[in-house]
Design a protein around this motif. Structure first.
Motif, PDB file in Angstrom:
ATOM      1  N   ASP A   1      46.787   2.977  -7.629  1.00  0.00           N
ATOM      2  CA  ASP A   1      47.668   3.926  -8.302  1.00  0.00           C
ATOM      3  C   ASP A   1      46.949   4.557  -9.496  1.00  0.00           C
ATOM      4  O   ASP A   1      45.769   4.309  -9.724  1.00  0.00           O
ATOM      5  CB  ASP A   1      48.985   3.257  -8.727  1.00  0.00           C
ATOM      6  CG  ASP A   1      48.792   2.064  -9.643  1.00  0.00           C
ATOM      7  OD1 ASP A   1      47.681   1.892 -10.177  1.00  0.00           O
ATOM      8  OD2 ASP A   1      49.756   1.295  -9.842  1.00  0.00           O
ATOM      9  N   TRP A   2      47.661   5.365 -10.262  1.00  0.00           N
ATOM     10  CA  TRP A   2      47.073   6.103 -11.371  1.00  0.00           C
ATOM     11  C   TRP A   2      46.570   5.195 -12.486  1.00  0.00           C
ATOM     12  O   TRP A   2      45.690   5.576 -13.256  1.00  0.00           O
ATOM     13  CB  TRP A   2      48.069   7.115 -11.934  1.00  0.00           C
ATOM     14  CG  TRP A   2      49.298   6.483 -12.525  1.00  0.00           C
ATOM     15  CD1 TRP A   2      50.455   6.183 -11.875  1.00  0.00           C
ATOM     16  CD2 TRP A   2      49.481   6.067 -13.874  1.00  0.00           C
ATOM     17  NE1 TRP A   2      51.345   5.595 -12.730  1.00  0.00           N
ATOM     18  CE2 TRP A   2      50.770   5.510 -13.977  1.00  0.00           C
ATOM     19  CE3 TRP A   2      48.683   6.089 -15.014  1.00  0.00           C
ATOM     20  CZ2 TRP A   2      51.281   4.993 -15.155  1.00  0.00           C
ATOM     21  CZ3 TRP A   2      49.189   5.571 -16.199  1.00  0.00           C
ATOM     22  CH2 TRP A   2      50.477   5.040 -16.259  1.00  0.00           C
ATOM     23  N   LYS A   3      47.113   4.000 -12.566  1.00  0.00           N
ATOM     24  CA  LYS A   3      46.694   3.079 -13.622  1.00  0.00           C
ATOM     25  C   LYS A   3      45.237   2.657 -13.467  1.00  0.00           C
ATOM     26  O   LYS A   3      44.554   2.384 -14.459  1.00  0.00           O
ATOM     27  CB  LYS A   3      47.601   1.851 -13.639  1.00  0.00           C
ATOM     28  CG  LYS A   3      49.029   2.181 -14.028  1.00  0.00           C
ATOM     29  CD  LYS A   3      49.920   0.970 -13.886  1.00  0.00           C
ATOM     30  CE  LYS A   3      51.375   1.375 -14.054  1.00  0.00           C
ATOM     31  NZ  LYS A   3      52.281   0.279 -13.744  1.00  0.00           N
ATOM     32  N   ASN A   4      44.758   2.619 -12.232  1.00  0.00           N
ATOM     33  CA  ASN A   4      43.350   2.292 -12.009  1.00  0.00           C
ATOM     34  C   ASN A   4      42.442   3.343 -12.652  1.00  0.00           C
ATOM     35  O   ASN A   4      41.419   3.006 -13.248  1.00  0.00           O
ATOM     36  CB  ASN A   4      43.043   2.190 -10.519  1.00  0.00           C
ATOM     37  CG  ASN A   4      43.795   1.066  -9.853  1.00  0.00           C
ATOM     38  OD1 ASN A   4      44.229   0.130 -10.513  1.00  0.00           O
ATOM     39  ND2 ASN A   4      43.973   1.161  -8.560  1.00  0.00           N
ATOM     40  N   ALA A   5      42.816   4.614 -12.508  1.00  0.00           N
ATOM     41  CA  ALA A   5      42.036   5.693 -13.121  1.00  0.00           C
ATOM     42  C   ALA A   5      42.065   5.581 -14.636  1.00  0.00           C
ATOM     43  O   ALA A   5      41.039   5.759 -15.297  1.00  0.00           O
ATOM     44  CB  ALA A   5      42.557   7.052 -12.673  1.00  0.00           C
ATOM     45  N   MET A   6      43.231   5.269 -15.186  1.00  0.00           N
ATOM     46  CA  MET A   6      43.357   5.147 -16.635  1.00  0.00           C
ATOM     47  C   MET A   6      42.499   3.996 -17.161  1.00  0.00           C
ATOM     48  O   MET A   6      41.707   4.178 -18.101  1.00  0.00           O
ATOM     49  CB  MET A   6      44.815   4.906 -17.028  1.00  0.00           C
ATOM     50  CG  MET A   6      45.007   4.741 -18.525  1.00  0.00           C
ATOM     51  SD  MET A   6      46.689   4.289 -18.977  1.00  0.00           S
ATOM     52  CE  MET A   6      46.846   2.674 -18.244  1.00  0.00           C
ATOM     53  N   ILE A   7      42.608   2.845 -16.545  1.00  0.00           N
ATOM     54  CA  ILE A   7      41.843   1.675 -16.992  1.00  0.00           C
ATOM     55  C   ILE A   7      40.346   1.883 -16.740  1.00  0.00           C
ATOM     56  O   ILE A   7      39.513   1.609 -17.610  1.00  0.00           O
ATOM     57  CB  ILE A   7      42.355   0.404 -16.293  1.00  0.00           C
ATOM     58  CG1 ILE A   7      43.806   0.117 -16.700  1.00  0.00           C
ATOM     59  CG2 ILE A   7      41.464  -0.795 -16.620  1.00  0.00           C
ATOM     60  CD1 ILE A   7      44.506  -0.919 -15.834  1.00  0.00           C
ATOM     61  N   GLY A   8      40.011   2.377 -15.556  1.00  0.00           N
ATOM     62  CA  GLY A   8      38.607   2.631 -15.234  1.00  0.00           C
ATOM     63  C   GLY A   8      37.992   3.666 -16.156  1.00  0.00           C
ATOM     64  O   GLY A   8      36.838   3.535 -16.590  1.00  0.00           O
ATOM     65  N   GLY A   9      38.744   4.715 -16.476  1.00  0.00           N
ATOM     66  CA  GLY A   9      38.261   5.731 -17.402  1.00  0.00           C
ATOM     67  C   GLY A   9      38.039   5.162 -18.793  1.00  0.00           C
ATOM     68  O   GLY A   9      37.019   5.432 -19.427  1.00  0.00           O
ATOM     69  N   ALA A  10      38.984   4.352 -19.257  1.00  0.00           N
ATOM     70  CA  ALA A  10      38.849   3.766 -20.587  1.00  0.00           C
ATOM     71  C   ALA A  10      37.661   2.797 -20.640  1.00  0.00           C
ATOM     72  O   ALA A  10      36.882   2.816 -21.599  1.00  0.00           O
ATOM     73  CB  ALA A  10      40.138   3.049 -20.978  1.00  0.00           C
ATOM     74  N   LEU A  11      37.516   1.979 -19.615  1.00  0.00           N
ATOM     75  CA  LEU A  11      36.389   1.036 -19.585  1.00  0.00           C
ATOM     76  C   LEU A  11      35.050   1.753 -19.519  1.00  0.00           C
ATOM     77  O   LEU A  11      34.107   1.411 -20.249  1.00  0.00           O
ATOM     78  CB  LEU A  11      36.529   0.079 -18.399  1.00  0.00           C
ATOM     79  CG  LEU A  11      37.638  -0.963 -18.492  1.00  0.00           C
ATOM     80  CD1 LEU A  11      37.759  -1.730 -17.180  1.00  0.00           C
ATOM     81  CD2 LEU A  11      37.385  -1.920 -19.644  1.00  0.00           C
ATOM     82  N   SER A  12      34.953   2.748 -18.650  1.00  0.00           N
ATOM     83  CA  SER A  12      33.677   3.458 -18.531  1.00  0.00           C
ATOM     84  C   SER A  12      33.396   4.286 -19.788  1.00  0.00           C
ATOM     85  O   SER A  12      32.250   4.374 -20.234  1.00  0.00           O
ATOM     86  CB  SER A  12      33.638   4.330 -17.272  1.00  0.00           C
ATOM     87  OG  SER A  12      34.673   5.268 -17.273  1.00  0.00           O
ATOM     88  N   GLY A  13      34.411   4.872 -20.395  1.00  0.00           N
ATOM     89  CA  GLY A  13      34.221   5.604 -21.648  1.00  0.00           C
ATOM     90  C   GLY A  13      33.724   4.696 -22.755  1.00  0.00           C
ATOM     91  O   GLY A  13      32.818   5.053 -23.507  1.00  0.00           O
ATOM     92  N   ALA A  14      34.292   3.498 -22.846  1.00  0.00           N
ATOM     93  CA  ALA A  14      33.853   2.539 -23.860  1.00  0.00           C
ATOM     94  C   ALA A  14      32.433   2.062 -23.585  1.00  0.00           C
ATOM     95  O   ALA A  14      31.613   1.960 -24.505  1.00  0.00           O
ATOM     96  CB  ALA A  14      34.807   1.352 -23.908  1.00  0.00           C
TER      97      ALA A  14
END
Length: 146
Positions: free
Chosen positions: A99-112
């Motif tokens: 779901d969309w939460k994977n994109a949110m978490i993955g984006g935050a982790l990769s951004g960090a």
């Protein structure tokens, strides 16, 4: 009063290159690296071509410089995309749902991760993580709309 209009849709051609690395995580990561890396290289090619046409001169040195810049930019964009795609896949596997939460978490982790590798300011790392998570979530929502 006569009117005219245009109705229809346009779909871009889809090019898919499949590289089997023997692992779904590696397959997706390499796929993201290659596709987005090519976009980064094409961006530089367009910019450098414009500059050469605008100035009206082309030399061997400028072509070599453009090729080096294309490789560098393509590798950077590809690495960022590969990290993001890998993070999203990992989050999906850990959460057990897509779901969309994977994109949110993955984006935050990769951004960090990417921000932390390039600077040591914690505030900047947190801001970059929030921004990357927000952008990834927005893209996911836009993809669901269309």
């Amino acid at each position: 009063m006569p009117r005219s209009g245009f109705s229809g849709s346009f779909r871009s051609p889809k090019i898919d290159v499949v590289i089997d690395m023997g692992n779904p995580f590696l397959n997706r990561t390499v796929d993201g690296f290659l596709k987005i890396g090519a976009v980064g290289a094409c961006k530089v090619a367009a910019e450098e071509t414009f500059e050469c046409l605008h100035r009206g001169d082309v030399s061997k040195h400028k072509v070599e410089h453009a090729l080096r810049k294309m490789c560098k930019e393509g590798a950077y964009w590809g690495t960022v995309a590969g990290v993001y795609v890998g993070m999203v896949y990992g989050v999906e596997r850990v959460r057990g749902r897509s779901d969309w939460k994977n994109a949110m978490i993955g984006g935050a982790l990769s951004g960090a991760l990417i921000s932390g590798a390039s600077n040591s300011d914690r505030g900047k790392v947190v801001k970059d993580a929030i921004t990357a998570g927000a952008v990834a979530t927005a893209v996911e929502f836009i993809n669901c709309i269309t």
